[in-house]
Scaffold this active site. Structure first.
Site, mmCIF file in Angstrom:
data_model
loop_
_atom_site.group_PDB
_atom_site.id
_atom_site.type_symbol
_atom_site.label_atom_id
_atom_site.label_comp_id
_atom_site.label_asym_id
_atom_site.label_seq_id
_atom_site.Cartn_x
_atom_site.Cartn_y
_atom_site.Cartn_z
ATOM 1 N N LEU A 66 0.864 -1.184 0.000
ATOM 2 C CA LEU A 66 0.000 0.000 0.000
ATOM 3 C C LEU A 66 0.896 1.228 0.000
ATOM 4 O O LEU A 66 1.719 1.411 0.899
ATOM 5 C CB LEU A 66 -0.898 0.009 1.237
ATOM 6 C CG LEU A 66 -1.627 1.319 1.553
ATOM 7 C CD1 LEU A 66 -2.554 1.730 0.413
ATOM 8 C CD2 LEU A 66 -2.409 1.186 2.859
ATOM 9 N N ASP A 126 -8.634 11.326 0.496
ATOM 10 C CA ASP A 126 -7.995 12.575 0.876
ATOM 11 C C ASP A 126 -7.555 12.456 2.332
ATOM 12 O O ASP A 126 -8.364 12.601 3.249
ATOM 13 C CB ASP A 126 -8.974 13.747 0.699
ATOM 14 C CG ASP A 126 -8.348 15.085 1.054
ATOM 15 O OD1 ASP A 126 -7.157 15.106 1.430
ATOM 16 O OD2 ASP A 126 -9.048 16.107 0.957
ATOM 17 N N ASN A 137 3.844 7.460 2.571
ATOM 18 C CA ASN A 137 4.594 8.428 1.790
ATOM 19 C C ASN A 137 3.896 9.775 1.659
ATOM 20 O O ASN A 137 4.554 10.788 1.437
ATOM 21 C CB ASN A 137 4.855 7.840 0.389
ATOM 22 C CG ASN A 137 5.320 8.896 -0.595
ATOM 23 O OD1 ASN A 137 6.487 9.301 -0.589
ATOM 24 N ND2 ASN A 137 4.413 9.366 -1.442
ATOM 25 N N TYR A 159 6.182 21.262 9.403
ATOM 26 C CA TYR A 159 6.692 20.120 8.644
ATOM 27 C C TYR A 159 7.827 19.401 9.375
ATOM 28 O O TYR A 159 7.760 18.188 9.618
ATOM 29 C CB TYR A 159 7.155 20.575 7.259
ATOM 30 C CG TYR A 159 7.610 19.447 6.373
ATOM 31 C CD1 TYR A 159 6.677 18.654 5.711
ATOM 32 C CD2 TYR A 159 8.966 19.163 6.200
ATOM 33 C CE1 TYR A 159 7.089 17.600 4.896
ATOM 34 C CE2 TYR A 159 9.378 18.123 5.390
ATOM 35 C CZ TYR A 159 8.439 17.345 4.740
ATOM 36 O OH TYR A 159 8.857 16.304 3.941
ATOM 37 N N LYS A 195 7.651 15.688 11.132
ATOM 38 C CA LYS A 195 8.514 14.601 10.671
ATOM 39 C C LYS A 195 9.399 14.091 11.818
ATOM 40 O O LYS A 195 9.687 12.892 11.903
ATOM 41 C CB LYS A 195 9.380 15.066 9.499
ATOM 42 C CG LYS A 195 8.601 15.347 8.228
ATOM 43 C CD LYS A 195 7.885 14.116 7.709
ATOM 44 C CE LYS A 195 7.300 14.340 6.326
ATOM 45 N NZ LYS A 195 6.581 13.140 5.813
#
Length: 267
Positions: A10, A63, A90, A156, A160
């Protein structure tokens, strides 16, 4: 002698960037595929490219920035009787608008994609992997998660960083089960990522060509890393050096350095 079981991968965010290359690499390795992203037409085109008598490709648009996005994807997997052996988290994007001027709904959507979606998918899909005694979870993080956050992009890097730390913990939790967990921390990579947030011209002129890696190289490093069950995968010697320097640099000096980074992108 029975044939080896078919593996199902996936890939989230499969309509662009590293997601396309992950899908192609998994197909080349003989994996069946489930592709998800917002843009159905792009997923359908990629599925048509990769499907063959040996490879089945299922398209499940969702989404992941919406609160119901993961539930939509999980419902699609259940409805089609699909249980992935390889989960590649990802999907992701960054914003360059200042935190205080950004609408909260847009910031919340970014957190849904970067934090909520990979955690919920791992939580939902890993138990079946454990029961089978085989599974791979690859969380695509970023070198930014190992560096101080920059002004104008305040979510961001921290998001992460959280994903990297959570991946490390889950890696330990699943040790000995046959399920591998790794976080992939690429630096500047030649994909559509910087086109999407409008920084392509700025980063292309601010940083030398030697700092950039191809998407194919990054994808190969990520897949090799999760197969070897390495908790953190940093592709490229320069990126590994930057991560080491960031870890050893005093925080006050590191903040001054990333402030200079932000100014270069603004000019």
């Amino acid at each position: 002698m029975s044939a080896a079981p078919r593996r199902l991968a996936l890939v989230t965010g499969a309509s662009a960037g590293l997601g396309v290359d992950f899908a192609r690499a998994c197909a080349a390795r003989g994996h069946d595929l489930v592709l998800t992203a917002r843009r159905r037409e792009r997923l359908t085109a990629l599925a048509a490219e990769l499907a063959s008598p040996e490879i089945t490709v299922q398209v499940l648009p969702a989404d992941l920035s919406a609160p119901e996005g993961v539930a939509t994807l999980l419902h699609g997997l259940e409805a089609h009787g699909l249980s992935p052996d390889l989960l590649i988290n990802n999907a992701g994007y960054s914003r360059t608008d200042a935190f205080l001027v950004s609408p909260w709904a847009e910031l919340a959507g970014e957190l849904e994609v970067l934090v909520h979606a990979p955690l919920r998918l791992a939580h939902a899909l890993a138990p079946a992997m454990v029961r089978r005694g085989h599974g791979r979870i690859l969380n695509v993080a970023s070198l930014a998660g190992l560096l101080p956050a920059t002004a104008g992009d305040t979510l961001y890097g921290p998001a992460k960083g959280f994903l990297i730390q959570q991946s490390r913990g889950l890696h330990l939790e699943l040790r000995g089960t046959g399920v591998h967990v790794s976080s992939l921390c690429p630096g500047y990579t030649l994909t559509e990522f910087h086109d999407a947030n409008g920084t392509r011209a700025a980063v292309s002129t601010a940083y030398p060509r030697a700092m950039w890696m191809s998407a194919e190289t990054v994808v190969a490093a990520g897949l090799a890393g999760v197969e070897a069950n390495r908790p953190v995968v940093i592709p490229g010697r320069l990126n590994r050096l930057m991560a080491l320097v960031a870890r050893l640099t005093p925080s006050r000096l590191a903040l001054r350095m990333v402030a200079g980074h932000a100014r270069r992108l603004e000019t």
